[in-house]
Design an enzyme around this catalytic site. Structure first.
Site, PDB file in Angstrom:
ATOM      1  N   GLU A  46      -3.556  -0.338  -8.138  1.00 29.79           N
ATOM      2  CA  GLU A  46      -4.170   1.075  -7.655  1.00 29.79           C
ATOM      3  C   GLU A  46      -3.485   2.158  -7.835  1.00 29.79           C
ATOM      4  OE1 GLU A  46      -6.877   0.128  -4.582  1.00 29.79           O
ATOM      5  OE2 GLU A  46      -6.469   2.152  -3.927  1.00 29.79           O
ATOM      6  N   ASP A  99       0.705  -1.418   0.315  1.00 31.02           N
ATOM      7  CA  ASP A  99       0.086  -0.038  -0.095  1.00 31.02           C
ATOM      8  C   ASP A  99       1.283   1.085   0.280  1.00 31.02           C
ATOM      9  OD1 ASP A  99      -2.090   1.257  -0.177  1.00 31.02           O
ATOM     10  OD2 ASP A  99      -2.833   0.934   2.158  1.00 31.02           O
TER      11      ASP A  99
END
Ligand code: ZN
Length: 515
Positions: free
Chosen positions: A284, A168
């Site tokens: 992402e 992330d």
């Protein structure tokens, strides 16, 4: 009961102090029995069977030969690699095909069984491992350990539906490489350092000058051609809208995003040249940690520019209007949020059918129903801090004295910690610790200001040490979470379940206990 009983009996001859058996994990492969147990030394993998077969088995551990052989193995990252090979469902996979996904960041590495129990009740797939470099620095973990902890929890719960692992908020190719080396199945690229937010406010003459200086002439022509004299129309079940760019707004967007476009393309090629196809890793893009909300115009500009470079994405995390502060509900005008959220959804649906990703998604209970209702192309919800807070809730319930020490420490570090987060915490609204009875302590986890206090100081709490270099809280915290693990998992099952319920995610029919 029989399996428990048998195992307890058969382990009797061996010199281990068996405390608990994780029954769901027990399974057989090639004549050997595998499963998780807890001994005085912590949670372990047992491999058990005929002497020769155990010797040939690849897990590293200590063997206890008897009439059969028992091997006791640590739940280490190298053993997790063997686990993923032997039991492929324990390996993270792409969740691109699943429209609704939830990231359940497990900062402490002991929450995942609770997350699994929550998602199993719903039509949703989890990203069980999800940590940023910043989180790993605070918790002292590596991507390998994060993925390994998730894999062992998947094995413990015998969860075979598939899960993701997200590196992330990665900001460099090196960070991406480290995450991919640890077998993550999702990369979230953080563009906050590649954006130029001042471009939105340049006076007109400065805008033109900077545009000429910074943007290559050929690029400028191509980009302006993509946007000028066009109307971009969007229509869905809940409404329609259109976007036009004039020269000024196109130039502002180009200056805002041009470095981010280059970097995204570079990262995209880096990731997918490694695998040769797009099916292994979900990609992402996050622009949520920026000083300005992402308008639908910004979003549309960026995705068209990326598509033009051949970049395909699986999710985009905008910064929404209003405030997504840590660990508390949405702050802002819900009608505005709803309208703009839907515009993001329709853009995503038309330009690659990727998901809208909600960061800082913990506890946004008033915004969940519109998100769930409107997310036609798909939705990814990221939570993390809320599972840490459930751990603190457990501490408050079972060890009031430890909780009080942690609370005081958090108060003393709040000034420092609040520089790293945007929060509107008012310490004066937090009830005074001395005025609360022990049994009232868990209510502090229901109050916004104390929630934020305990959320943003998690790194300080985990790293606090006394004069002799011993952790003040970390070891005790882990000891309690292990002692009361079933309670912790039921807290999480309830709390993550509440998130999924508010989103309106469909419930699975309850599984029969007889199969
Ligand atoms: Zn984020």
């Amino acid at each position: 009961m029989t399996a428990h009983h048998d195992l307890f009996q058969s382990l009797e001859g061996f010199p281990i102090e068996l405390q608990k058996i994780y029954q769901k994990s027990f399974t057989s492969r090639k004549g050997l029995t595998y499963g998780l147990i807890r001994t005085a030394e912590g949670k372990k993998l047992v491999v058990w069977g005929e002497n020769d077969a155990v010797l040939a088995d690849p897990f590293q551990g200590k063997c206890y030969p008897h009439t059969s052989t028992l091997k006791i193995c640590d739940l280490s990252p190298p053993n997790a690699i063997c686990l993923m090979e032997l039991f492929p469902y324990t390996k993270p996979v792409s969740l691109r095909e699943h429209k609704i996904t939830i990231g359940t960041g497990d900062r402490l590495g002991v929450a995942t069984p609770g997350h699994i129990r929550a998602v199993q009740k719903f039509g949703v797939r989890p990203v069980l491992a999800q940590q940023s470099v910043r989180e790993n620095t605070q918790t002292g973990r590596s991507f390998e350990e994060v993925v390994s902890d998730a894999a062992w929890a998947v094995f413990q719960e015998n969860y075979q539906d598939g899960y993701g692992a997200d590196g992330d908020h990665l900001k460099s190719l090196q960070e991406i490489k480290n995450a991919l080396d640890a077998a993550v199945s999702m990369i979230t690229l953080d563009l906050s350092e590649k954006l130029n937010p001042e471009a939105s406010d340049y006076p007109k003459d400065q805008l033109d000058r900077r545009f000429k200086e910074e943007i290559d002439k050929g690029d400028a022509e191509v980009l302006l051609h993509l946007f000028l004299d066009k109307e971009f129309r969007f229509k869905g079940r809940h409404g329609e809208f259109s976007i036009r760019f004039d020269e000024e707004s196109a130039k502002r967007n180009i200056l805002l995003f041009h470095k981010a476009i280059d970097f995204t393309e570079e990262a995209y090629q880096f990731i997918f040249s490694r695998f040769g196809n797009r099916h292994v890793v979900d990609f992402e893009i996050s622009v949520d940690e920026t000083p300005f909300p992402t308008t639908p115009e910004n979003h549309l500009f960026f995705i068209i520019a990326l598509s033009h470079r051949g970049v395909k994405i699986d999710a985009l995390a905008p910064r929404f209007i209003g405030e997504f502060q840590k660990a508390i509900d949405y702050l802002g005008n819900l009608a505005d949020f709803r309208r703009q959220f839907y515009q993001h959804v329709l853009i995503a649906k038309d330009y690659g059918n990727y998901k809208i990703s909600i960061h800082s998604g913990s506890d946004k209970f008033s915004a969940f129903p519109p998100m769930g209702e409107l997310a036609e192309g798909g939705l990814h919800l990221k939570t993390a801090g809320t599972s840490w807070l459930e751990a603190v809730r457990l501490i408050a319930s079972v060890s009031p004295s430890l909780y009080r020490e942690m609370h005081r420490w958090a108060l003393s570090k709040f000034g420092e910690a609040s520089k790293l987060y945007h929060v509107t915490t008012d310490l004066n609204r937090i009830p005074k610790l001395e005025e609360l009875q022990d049994q009232e302590l868990p209510t502090l986890l229901d109050q916004d200001d104390s929630r934020q206090l305990l959320h943003i100081t998690y790194g300080y709490l985990l790293n606090a040490k006394d004069g002799r270099g011993k952790y003040l809280f970390k070891d005790k915290l882990y000891q309690i979470l292990s002692q009361y693990e079933e309670d912790y998992w039921s807290f999480l099952e309830r709390h993550i379940g509440k998130h999924l319920n508010s989103l309106g995610v469909e419930k699975n029919p309850p599984s029969s206990p007889f199969f």
